[in-house]
Structures are given as C-alpha cells and as structure tokens.
Design an enzyme around this catalytic site. Structure first.
Site, PDB file in Angstrom:
ATOM      1  N   GLN A  39       0.846  -1.193   0.000  1.00  0.00           N
ATOM      2  CA  GLN A  39       0.000   0.000   0.000  1.00  0.00           C
ATOM      3  C   GLN A  39       0.885   1.247   0.000  1.00  0.00           C
ATOM      4  OE1 GLN A  39      -1.988   0.574   3.716  1.00  0.00           O
ATOM      5  NE2 GLN A  39      -3.527   1.973   2.912  1.00  0.00           N
ATOM      6  N   GLY A  40       0.955   1.941  -1.134  1.00  0.00           N
ATOM      7  CA  GLY A  40       1.796   3.136  -1.251  1.00  0.00           C
ATOM      8  C   GLY A  40       0.966   4.396  -1.091  1.00  0.00           C
ATOM      9  N   SER A  78       1.212   6.606   2.276  1.00  0.00           N
ATOM     10  CA  SER A  78       1.904   7.614   3.097  1.00  0.00           C
ATOM     11  C   SER A  78       3.159   8.142   2.403  1.00  0.00           C
ATOM     12  CB  SER A  78       2.321   7.007   4.436  1.00  0.00           C
ATOM     13  OG  SER A  78       1.224   6.437   5.076  1.00  0.00           O
ATOM     14  N   SER A  97       4.742  -1.102   4.173  1.00  0.00           N
ATOM     15  CA  SER A  97       4.978  -2.434   4.728  1.00  0.00           C
ATOM     16  C   SER A  97       5.198  -3.441   3.602  1.00  0.00           C
ATOM     17  CB  SER A  97       3.782  -2.883   5.571  1.00  0.00           C
ATOM     18  OG  SER A  97       3.470  -1.932   6.554  1.00  0.00           O
ATOM     19  N   GLU A 152      -9.939  -1.450   5.269  1.00  0.00           N
ATOM     20  CA  GLU A 152      -8.865  -1.728   6.227  1.00  0.00           C
ATOM     21  C   GLU A 152      -9.437  -1.677   7.645  1.00  0.00           C
ATOM     22  OE1 GLU A 152      -5.778   1.278   6.575  1.00  0.00           O
ATOM     23  OE2 GLU A 152      -4.335  -0.227   7.239  1.00  0.00           O
ATOM     24  N   SER A 160      -3.818   7.769  13.754  1.00  0.00           N
ATOM     25  CA  SER A 160      -3.162   7.882  15.073  1.00  0.00           C
ATOM     26  C   SER A 160      -4.194   8.158  16.178  1.00  0.00           C
ATOM     27  CB  SER A 160      -2.129   9.015  15.033  1.00  0.00           C
ATOM     28  OG  SER A 160      -2.811  10.246  14.946  1.00  0.00           O
ATOM     29  N   GLU A 165      -4.334  10.616  18.255  1.00  0.00           N
ATOM     30  CA  GLU A 165      -4.795  12.018  18.261  1.00  0.00           C
ATOM     31  C   GLU A 165      -5.887  12.206  17.215  1.00  0.00           C
ATOM     32  OE1 GLU A 165      -1.697  11.010  18.262  1.00  0.00           O
ATOM     33  OE2 GLU A 165      -0.790  11.871  20.058  1.00  0.00           O
TER      34      GLU A 165
HETATM   35  C1  LIG Z   1       2.744  -0.555  11.645  1.00  0.00           C
HETATM   36  C2  LIG Z   1       2.519   0.460  10.550  1.00  0.00           C
HETATM   37  C3  LIG Z   1       2.315   0.039   9.248  1.00  0.00           C
HETATM   38  C4  LIG Z   1       2.122   0.976   8.228  1.00  0.00           C
HETATM   39  N1  LIG Z   1       1.988   0.511   6.939  1.00  0.00           N
HETATM   40  C5  LIG Z   1       1.789   1.419   5.945  1.00  0.00           C
HETATM   41  C6  LIG Z   1       1.676   0.967   4.588  1.00  0.00           C
HETATM   42  O1  LIG Z   1       1.803  -0.234   4.289  1.00  0.00           O
HETATM   43  N2  LIG Z   1       1.441   1.876   3.639  1.00  0.00           N
HETATM   44  C7  LIG Z   1       1.309   3.218   3.911  1.00  0.00           C
HETATM   45  O2  LIG Z   1       1.046   3.992   2.987  1.00  0.00           O
HETATM   46  N3  LIG Z   1       1.469   3.690   5.169  1.00  0.00           N
HETATM   47  C8  LIG Z   1       1.705   2.818   6.192  1.00  0.00           C
HETATM   48  N4  LIG Z   1       1.878   3.269   7.482  1.00  0.00           N
HETATM   49  C9  LIG Z   1       1.911   4.715   7.723  1.00  0.00           C
HETATM   50  C10 LIG Z   1       0.717   5.272   8.474  1.00  0.00           C
HETATM   51  O3  LIG Z   1      -0.418   5.292   7.665  1.00  0.00           O
HETATM   52  C11 LIG Z   1       1.106   6.674   8.974  1.00  0.00           C
HETATM   53  O4  LIG Z   1       2.190   6.525   9.867  1.00  0.00           O
HETATM   54  C12 LIG Z   1      -0.041   7.362   9.651  1.00  0.00           C
HETATM   55  O5  LIG Z   1      -1.019   7.734   8.722  1.00  0.00           O
HETATM   56  C13 LIG Z   1       0.444   8.658  10.400  1.00  0.00           C
HETATM   57  O6  LIG Z   1       1.109   9.478   9.522  1.00  0.00           O
HETATM   58  P1  LIG Z   1       2.589  10.031   9.846  1.00  0.00           P
HETATM   59  O7  LIG Z   1       3.459   8.907  10.291  1.00  0.00           O
HETATM   60  O8  LIG Z   1       3.037  10.839   8.659  1.00  0.00           O
HETATM   61  O9  LIG Z   1       2.420  10.999  11.097  1.00  0.00           O
HETATM   62  P2  LIG Z   1       1.843  12.481  11.061  1.00  0.00           P
HETATM   63  O10 LIG Z   1       0.560  12.525  10.340  1.00  0.00           O
HETATM   64  O11 LIG Z   1       2.939  13.403  10.589  1.00  0.00           O
HETATM   65  O12 LIG Z   1       1.585  12.723  12.595  1.00  0.00           O
HETATM   66  C14 LIG Z   1       2.622  13.106  13.511  1.00  0.00           C
HETATM   67  C15 LIG Z   1       1.972  13.385  14.861  1.00  0.00           C
HETATM   68  O13 LIG Z   1       1.043  14.489  14.738  1.00  0.00           O
HETATM   69  C16 LIG Z   1      -0.257  14.097  15.187  1.00  0.00           C
HETATM   70  N5  LIG Z   1      -1.286  14.744  14.348  1.00  0.00           N
HETATM   71  C17 LIG Z   1      -1.362  14.741  12.995  1.00  0.00           C
HETATM   72  N6  LIG Z   1      -2.461  15.397  12.583  1.00  0.00           N
HETATM   73  C18 LIG Z   1      -3.121  15.801  13.711  1.00  0.00           C
HETATM   74  C19 LIG Z   1      -4.320  16.525  13.944  1.00  0.00           C
HETATM   75  N7  LIG Z   1      -5.089  16.944  12.935  1.00  0.00           N
HETATM   76  N8  LIG Z   1      -4.677  16.761  15.233  1.00  0.00           N
HETATM   77  C20 LIG Z   1      -3.908  16.332  16.283  1.00  0.00           C
HETATM   78  N9  LIG Z   1      -2.743  15.648  16.106  1.00  0.00           N
HETATM   79  C21 LIG Z   1      -2.357  15.386  14.841  1.00  0.00           C
HETATM   80  C22 LIG Z   1      -0.286  12.589  15.018  1.00  0.00           C
HETATM   81  O14 LIG Z   1      -1.230  12.012  15.874  1.00  0.00           O
HETATM   82  C23 LIG Z   1       1.134  12.193  15.379  1.00  0.00           C
HETATM   83  O15 LIG Z   1       1.292  12.118  16.775  1.00  0.00           O
HETATM   84  C24 LIG Z   1       2.100   2.362   8.516  1.00  0.00           C
HETATM   85  C25 LIG Z   1       2.330   2.798   9.838  1.00  0.00           C
HETATM   86  C26 LIG Z   1       2.545   1.873  10.834  1.00  0.00           C
HETATM   87  C27 LIG Z   1       2.825   2.381  12.232  1.00  0.00           C
END
Ligand SMILES: Cc1cc2nc3c(=O)[nH]c(=O)nc-3n(C[C@H](O)[C@H](O)[C@H](O)COP(=O)(O)OP(=O)(O)OC[C@H]3O[C@@H](n4cnc5c(N)ncnc54)[C@H](O)[C@@H]3O)c2cc1C
Length: 391
Positions: free
Chosen positions: A123-124, A126, A158, A241, A372, A374
């Site tokens: 899944q591409g 993020s 992943s 999902e 997440s 939040e």
């Molecule tokens: C185990 C795992 C598997 C994954 N597999 C995939 C995958 O296969 N394909 C894929 O595309 N992605 C995958 N991901 C990515 C996942 O979808 C993202 O990590 C997730 O959407 C959060 O985005 P980010 O990491 O950019 O954090 P950010 O969105 O940058 O968030 C950073 C922090 O800011 C907070 N925050 C953000 N927006 C708000 C808001 N509006 N209000 C309050 N707080 C906020 C968040 O809660 C977090 O604490 C995976 C992640 C994990 C942990």
C-alpha cells in the site's frame, strides 16, 4: 446482541477446525525472508482449500462468507496460532477495491494471483509529509502517451521489498483542490526506476520501507477507477482496512494476554511465581477486564453492521481503546519480566525468547497505523460527541 450461532455457522466452524487440524500452520520463522516464503506457502494452502479471501464473492474466487463466518474464521485462525496472511493489504484492501471499482480485464488479471499469493501487494499511500493528512501527498504522475510517468517518494510501505504490485496514490492534477486531482494506480514494483530501501524499526524488524519512484512508467490501463477520482477510492480502501480489523485485533491482543498469563504462572520472582505478586495480579486482572470490554464492543459493532448500520465513527473508539489497551497489556508483561525485559530477541537468557519486549516495541506503531490516537480522538470529539471542530 445475539451470541449464538446458526447450524450453518457451526458447520462452517467444524469444517474449518478439522481442516486446520489436518493442516497446522507450524511455527513462524524468525528471519523475515524465510517468513515471507513460509507466509506465501501458507496462503497458497489456504487458497487451494478454498479458505482464502473468504469474504470475497464466489465469482471472484472467494467464498462469499457472511460476517459471522468471517468472525468464526478469525477466531479459529487465532486458536490455531495461524500467522497473519502475507498478502493482507491486497486481501483486505486491494481485492475489495478492484471488485468494486476495477474493470473486468483488471479483475481477470489481478485477483487470482493475489488470492494464491503468487503476487504480493503493498500500500503506497503515506509520504514523508502526508500521513494523517493523506490528501497532502505530492508524488506526481504525468500522462505521456499511454503511460503515466511517476516521480516521488512513499514511506512506511509495509513489505514493499517483497511486493509485486503497489496500490499507489499519485497527484495527477496539481492545480485542483487537494482532495481532487489524486489518482489510484496499480504500479509494478519491478519497473525500472523503483527503488526500495528497508527501514529498521525500534523492534529490530525491517518490514517498513521507503519507496522512491524516478520516471517510473505505469500504463494508463492500470488506473483503478477514473483519473483524478482516486480520493474516493482511497477512502473505500481505508474503510475496508478499518472495518475488517477490529475482530482480528482483539483476538491478537487476547492471544498475547493468554500467553502472558501462562508465562507469569511459571516465571519466578523472589522465589515465587510472578502471578502471586498482588501488584502483578491487579494489572493482569485489569488487562482481562479490558480484553473482555473490547471483545464485547467488537460484538456490539458487529451486531450494528449486521442490522445494516455499517461501521460508523464508533470504529474510532474501538481502534483508540484497543491500541492503547494493547500497549498497557505489554507494559504489564515487561513488569512481570522485571529487569530481564531488557534482553531482546536473540539474547540467550531472554525470557520467552524475548517475545514480550519485541511485541511491546512493535505495539508502539499500533497508536499510529490506520489513524493515530490524536486523529481518532478528533473524530470521536467531533463526530461522536458533537464537540466543535478544533482549529
Ligand atoms: C505498523 C505500521 C504500518 C504501516 N503501513 C503502511 C503501509 O503499508 N502503507 C502506507 O502507505 N502507510 C503505512 N503506514 C503509515 C501510516 O499510515 C502513517 O504513519 C499514519 O497515517 C500517520 O502518519 P505520519 O506517520 O506521517 O504521522 P503524522 O501525520 O505526521 O503525525 C505526527 C503526529 O502528529 C499528530 N497529528 C497529525 N495530525 C493531527 C491533527 N489533525 N490533530 C492532532 N494531532 C495530529 C499525530 O497524531 C502524530 O502524533 C504504517 C504505519 C505503521 C505504524
């Protein structure tokens, strides 16, 4: 909420249980490359016996299982300690999305190899600056003849380095408002210009990856749905999902809890089993209460779905509670091990082969993936409690 099963459902369980007894999955290898080979073999066996993609309609190779049968399937798989399916992203998101939005040619080409684990999907979605705010994604795709030319970067993908196909969200109209102008492509991971770099996680696992796209050509025929109409499809993908996960999640945490209790009975602290320590007992009791609460919450939302309500914003409460509960539960496991919890997998003296510290570290991602904590709290505040929108 009616927790009894119909004769057909009981029959489904008996058949599956008998099959699992004849075909035990066997222990999961530690090494990721080996695990991937094992995972493919396991999914292939399930497919050949008609137990793969059970929720998919029969005409697409599935079993057309009812929701209750899907729950039974997950319960029996957890009971048999079967591994998570290697092609989980494809089975829970890719297949259902293709069935709903794909052309006949796409369904003919992709569904069977996906089910049989002949081709692995990732899944591409993020990107470095597009996670919670997914619509901020910047990976560009420009039409050139019959192909899109893709440039950009994805992250946290992943199993990308084992994948054959990527469900890729790209920006095709940079001038449109951010939720429009996004297209859903199916990109061949073996195309020239695709570079995959593994990312080592805090747990030591390396199932995450960064994926770079440099002038990667993706045929226009690989657009799922319509050009610039990818956002709606991405949302359907994420709904799939989220909808199917609650049940397997609570079973997964329950299995870890049972394991933890078994361990605490045998693990000696100050010359006594850890489970006889009153503080540990209290934490274990709390974990059991929370585990029962999430189980019945999962049943309640299942009942709502069966009555035609569909998964609503309450799903956010379940996801939030489950992920934080699971982390608390694993903190208890570490408290039971005491200082030994610092010994990780691979260390000769690590209790229970270092499984609990590993699960604890892995569980940190549970409050991030699929929305997440939040973000879930914002949804609960605005859409369940009706509080005013945050700034
Ligand atoms: C185990 C795992 C598997 C994954 N597999 C995939 C995958 O296969 N394909 C894929 O595309 N992605 C995958 N991901 C990515 C996942 O979808 C993202 O990590 C997730 O959407 C959060 O985005 P980010 O990491 O950019 O954090 P950010 O969105 O940058 O968030 C950073 C922090 O800011 C907070 N925050 C953000 N927006 C708000 C808001 N509006 N209000 C309050 N707080 C906020 C968040 O809660 C977090 O604490 C995976 C992640 C994990 C942990």
């Amino acid at each position: 909420m009616d927790l009894s099963y119909s004769p057909q459902e009981e029959q489904f369980r008996t058949e599956l249980r008998a099959w699992l007894q004849r075909n035990p999955p066997g222990p999961e290898p530690e090494d990721l490359d080996e695990w991937v080979r094992y995972g493919k073999r396991w999914q292939r066996r399930l497919y050949e016996a008609g137990w793969c993609g059970i929720a998919w309609p029969k005409e697409y190779g599935g079993r057309g299982a009812t929701l209750i049968e899907q729950v039974i399937f997950q319960e029996e798989m957890a009971q048999a300690r079967a591994p998570l399916l290697i092609n989980l992203a494809g089975l829970t998101m890719g297949g259902p999305v293709l069935i709903a939005h794909g052309t006949d040619a796409q369904k003919r080409r992709y569904l069977k190899p996906l089910l049989a684990a002949e081709e692995i999907w990732c899944q591409g979605f993020s990107e470095p600056n597009a996670g919670s705010d997914l619509a901020a994604l910047k990976t560009r795709a420009v039409l050139d003849g019959d192909d899109f030319v893709v440039n950009g970067q994805k992250v946290w993908t992943s199993f990308a380095r084992y994948a054959d196909w990527c469900m890729l969200l790209v920006r095709t109209d940079p001038d449109a408002p951010k939720h429009r102008g996004i297209t859903f492509l199916l990109a061949d991971m073996h195309s020239p210009g695709v570079t995959v770099r593994p990312l080592k996680q805090i747990s030591g696992a390396e199932d995450f990856n960064e994926v770079f796209f440099e002038d990667v050509r993706v045929p226009r025929a690989n657009v799922i749905g319509r050009i610039d109409g990818g956002w709606e499809i991405a949302i359907t993908t994420l709904m799939h999902e989220r909808a199917t996960l609650t049940f397997s999640r609570q079973l997964q945490s329950r299995a870890a809890l049972d394991e933890m209790i078994r361990f605490a009975r045998g693990w000696q602290r100050d010359g006594r089993p850890a489970l006889s320590d009153p503080l540990i007992r209290q934490q274990v009791a709390q974990a059991l209460i929370e585990s029962a609460a999430i189980r019945y919450t999962a049943y309640r939302s299942l009942t709502k779905t069966l009555r035609g309500g569909g998964p609503g914003p309450e799903g956010s409460i379940e996801k939030l509670f489950w992920s934080e509960m699971y982390q608390r539960q694993l903190e208890t496991a570490l408290a039971i091990e005491g200082p030994y919890a610092q010994l990780l997998k691979g260390s000769a003296r690590a209790p229970a082969d270092g499984e609990f510290p590993y699960l604890y570290l892995y569980s940190r991602g549970r409050t991030i993936a699929a929305g997440s904590s939040e973000v879930q709290r914002n949804i609960v505040a605005e859409r369940v409690l009706g509080l005013p929108r945050g700034k």
